[in-house]
Design a protein around this motif. Sequence first.
Motif, PDB file in Angstrom:
ATOM      1  N   GLY A 196       0.779  -1.267  -0.078  1.00 37.17           N
ATOM      2  CA  GLY A 196       0.012  -0.153  -0.076  1.00 37.17           C
ATOM      3  C   GLY A 196       0.798   1.180  -0.069  1.00 37.17           C
ATOM      4  N   SER A 197       2.039   1.343  -0.034  1.00 32.97           N
ATOM      5  CA  SER A 197       3.058   2.494   0.232  1.00 32.97           C
ATOM      6  C   SER A 197       4.363   1.786   0.093  1.00 32.97           C
ATOM      7  CB  SER A 197       2.852   2.968   1.440  1.00 32.97           C
ATOM      8  OG  SER A 197       3.503   4.356   1.531  1.00 32.97           O
ATOM      9  N   LEU A 198       5.328   3.044  -0.019  1.00 35.98           N
ATOM     10  CA  LEU A 198       6.712   2.741  -0.017  1.00 35.98           C
ATOM     11  C   LEU A 198       7.254   3.556   1.100  1.00 35.98           C
ATOM     12  CD1 LEU A 198       7.919   3.038  -3.719  1.00 35.98           C
ATOM     13  CD2 LEU A 198       8.399   1.212  -2.154  1.00 35.98           C
ATOM     14  N   ILE A 199       6.383   4.399   1.673  1.00 33.04           N
ATOM     15  CA  ILE A 199       6.732   5.423   2.872  1.00 33.04           C
ATOM     16  C   ILE A 199       6.660   4.769   4.343  1.00 33.04           C
ATOM     17  CG2 ILE A 199       6.546   7.515   3.886  1.00 33.04           C
ATOM     18  CD1 ILE A 199       7.455   7.612   0.757  1.00 33.04           C
ATOM     19  N   CYS A 200       7.933   4.731   5.029  1.00 31.03           N
ATOM     20  CA  CYS A 200       7.981   3.965   6.205  1.00 31.03           C
ATOM     21  C   CYS A 200       6.880   4.377   7.174  1.00 31.03           C
ATOM     22  CB  CYS A 200       9.442   4.229   6.770  1.00 31.03           C
ATOM     23  SG  CYS A 200       9.586   3.752   8.500  1.00 31.03           S
ATOM     24  N   GLY A 201       6.841   5.881   7.394  1.00 26.60           N
ATOM     25  CA  GLY A 201       5.849   6.431   8.306  1.00 26.60           C
ATOM     26  C   GLY A 201       4.409   5.821   7.829  1.00 26.60           C
ATOM     27  N   GLU A 202       4.129   5.990   6.628  1.00 26.89           N
ATOM     28  CA  GLU A 202       2.575   5.505   6.294  1.00 26.89           C
ATOM     29  C   GLU A 202       2.448   3.914   6.589  1.00 26.89           C
ATOM     30  OE1 GLU A 202       2.072   6.355   2.231  1.00 26.89           O
ATOM     31  OE2 GLU A 202       2.326   8.558   2.627  1.00 26.89           O
ATOM     32  N   LEU A 203       3.535   3.301   6.308  1.00 28.86           N
ATOM     33  CA  LEU A 203       3.417   1.865   6.613  1.00 28.86           C
ATOM     34  C   LEU A 203       3.342   1.484   7.948  1.00 28.86           C
ATOM     35  CD1 LEU A 203       6.378   0.581   4.295  1.00 28.86           C
ATOM     36  CD2 LEU A 203       3.901  -0.022   3.872  1.00 28.86           C
ATOM     37  N   LEU A 204       3.929   2.444   9.045  1.00 28.76           N
ATOM     38  CA  LEU A 204       3.593   2.063  10.446  1.00 28.76           C
ATOM     39  C   LEU A 204       2.519   2.948  11.017  1.00 28.76           C
ATOM     40  CD1 LEU A 204       7.438   3.150  11.255  1.00 28.76           C
ATOM     41  CD2 LEU A 204       6.414   0.990  11.541  1.00 28.76           C
ATOM     42  N   GLY A 205       1.759   3.321  10.140  1.00 24.93           N
ATOM     43  CA  GLY A 205       0.653   4.256  10.396  1.00 24.93           C
ATOM     44  C   GLY A 205       0.698   5.269  11.420  1.00 24.93           C
TER      45      GLY A 205
END
Length: 166
Positions: free
Chosen positions: A113-122
């Motif tokens: 759903g993403s490549l962005i760490c912060g997004e993946l961590l919610g």
Amino acid sequence: MSNDTTPPVSLPLDIEARVAQAVAYFKQGYNCSQSVVAAYADLYGVPANLALRMSSSFGGGIGRMRQTCGAACGMFMLAGLATGSTDAADREGKSHNYEVVQQLAARFKEINGSLICGELLGLVKPVLSPQAEERTPAYYKKRPCAMMVETAARLFGEYYREHEQA
């Protein structure tokens, strides 16, 4: 496409064993990027200590800044070992490497759903801190990072098997 005349080391590839090794590295305390790179670096003759050092800055979404996922960065570093150009004028080689990276990135994003760490961590607003967190059972329970390591390691293994392995 690369002008590098050193071919990858021809070793048998058991993708699931490599994926398991990458996850094991992560659970031992290596960061996400280190875990992915270390699981495959031997295929290119890169010593384990060098693989760990060169990938260490990419954990936590690049230096724990929660940008591009470190596991994905590790996968991209491996793509560089596989397809990176060593000739400054080799536009075709550079373009091929960028194409491989973009394809791997698209698959990673499609799966996660993403490549962005912060997004993946919610994380709504990531707090920037250089302090590495202690690895405890609670740490692993609240983080999807092992799954990101698994995904990146599997995607690179599939790429390698399809394009690199003789």
